[in-house]
Scaffold this active site. Structure first.
Site, PDB file in Angstrom:
ATOM      1  N   TYR A 161       0.836  -1.207   0.000  1.00  0.00           N
ATOM      2  CA  TYR A 161       0.000   0.000   0.000  1.00  0.00           C
ATOM      3  C   TYR A 161       0.873   1.259   0.000  1.00  0.00           C
ATOM      4  CZ  TYR A 161      -3.589   3.254   1.822  1.00  0.00           C
ATOM      5  OH  TYR A 161      -4.457   4.310   2.028  1.00  0.00           O
ATOM      6  N   LYS A 165       0.857   4.139  -2.824  1.00  0.00           N
ATOM      7  CA  LYS A 165       0.486   5.513  -2.482  1.00  0.00           C
ATOM      8  C   LYS A 165       1.640   6.489  -2.676  1.00  0.00           C
ATOM      9  CE  LYS A 165      -3.846   5.088  -1.366  1.00  0.00           C
ATOM     10  NZ  LYS A 165      -4.871   5.655  -2.282  1.00  0.00           N
TER      11      LYS A 165
END
Length: 291
Positions: A161, A165
């Site tokens: 993640y 991001k």
């Protein structure tokens, strides 16, 4: 006057949480809203909320992870509202594990939804807006990407993640630099709010209080997103905003720090003191979440 009057916005992952808040907030400021979510029933429920409040909304469950799916979403928006002015890339998933426990599927699923999902709609709409600008039409378009505090500072147990991001934050810089000539601004947001993802990961922290200001209410974040989608933000591009509760800030990203120049090639053994001095003279990085 409402600041997004007659503008049309596509919001991905808008069936709940932050996406739902954005849809309601954009509609309250006069925008036509395309509520996109993989769960059509959730998208329809949010679209019904928008219409019940007097707004205009279209529910859509198109695939954001393919160019074909993205084109179909844009075509549906054009058929319903005539034009698209704003894209909010909000959809995301988690596959949290410590780095050494990640599988290829954990990695690929997160990259597909976050990075490929951010690419496809922006590419389809960006080409449409570029062609309009080249044809002499005035373009006042917005792309609003979603990064994360995890993507900016790191987060234990979320390396997939975090990588996605962080990639989105960097992508925003390049999109802003390339697309500004066509009347398109590109910014990203690192929001902190109560969503399905944060409730799963830190339920006690984001729990709604019995009284007082609800810091984690997703509607708190919606104001900056709506402003970024409005004509008022035309001079702002290539920035990453952090928002939580009543807090708002502009992230200060990687930049070149102090320099030591020997004016010749360094020997490896010389660098211990040099690196130590450079680190001591720089601004310490924020700690990785959870460390």
């Amino acid at each position: 006057m409402r600041i997004c009057e007659a503008r049309t916005v596509i919001i991905t992952g808008a069936g709940a949480g932050l996406g739902r808040a954005y849809a309601l907030a954009f509609a309250a400021e006069g925008a036509n809203v395309v509520v996109n979510d993989i769960r059509l029933d959730a998208a329809e429920a949010v679209a019904a909320e928008v219409r019940a409040a007097g707004g205009h909304a279209l529910a859509n469950s198109g695939d954001i992870c393919s160019i074909e799916g993205a084109q179909a979403i844009v075509d549906a928006a054009l058929a319903a509202f005539g034009e698209v002015h704003v894209l909010v890339n909000n959809a995301g998933i988690l596959r949290d594990r410590m780095f050494l426990s990640l599988t290829e599927d954990d990695w690929d699923a997160v990259m597909r939804v976050h990075l490929r999902g951010h690419f496809c709609l922006a590419n389809v709409l960006g080409r449409r807006w570029r062609d309009a600008a080249k044809a002499g039409q005035k373009v006042d378009a917005r792309i609003i990407n979603t990064s994360s505090g995890a993507g900016l500072q790191g987060s234990i147990g979320q390396s997939n993640y975090v990588a996605a991001k962080g990639g989105i934050a960097a992508l925003t810089l390049v999109q802003a630099a390339e697309l500004g000539r066509y009347g398109i601004t590109v910014n990203c947001l690192a929001p902190a709010a109560r969503t399905a993802m944060t409730e799963a990961g830190m339920p006690d922290m984001v729990k709604k209080p019995e009284s007082g200001f609800d810091v984690w209410d997703p509607m708190n974040v919606a104001a900056i997103v709506v402003w970024l989608g409005s004509p008022l933000s035309a001079r702002v591009s290539g920035r990453c905003f952090e928002a939580k509760g009543g807090e708002i800030s502009v992230a200060e990203g990687w930049r070149t720090g102090k320099i030591r120049d020997k004016r010749a090639r360094w020997e490896p053994a010389e660098l211990s003191q040099v690196v130590e001095e450079l680190i001591s003279e720089g601004i310490p990085p924020q700690k990785v979440y959870g460390s």
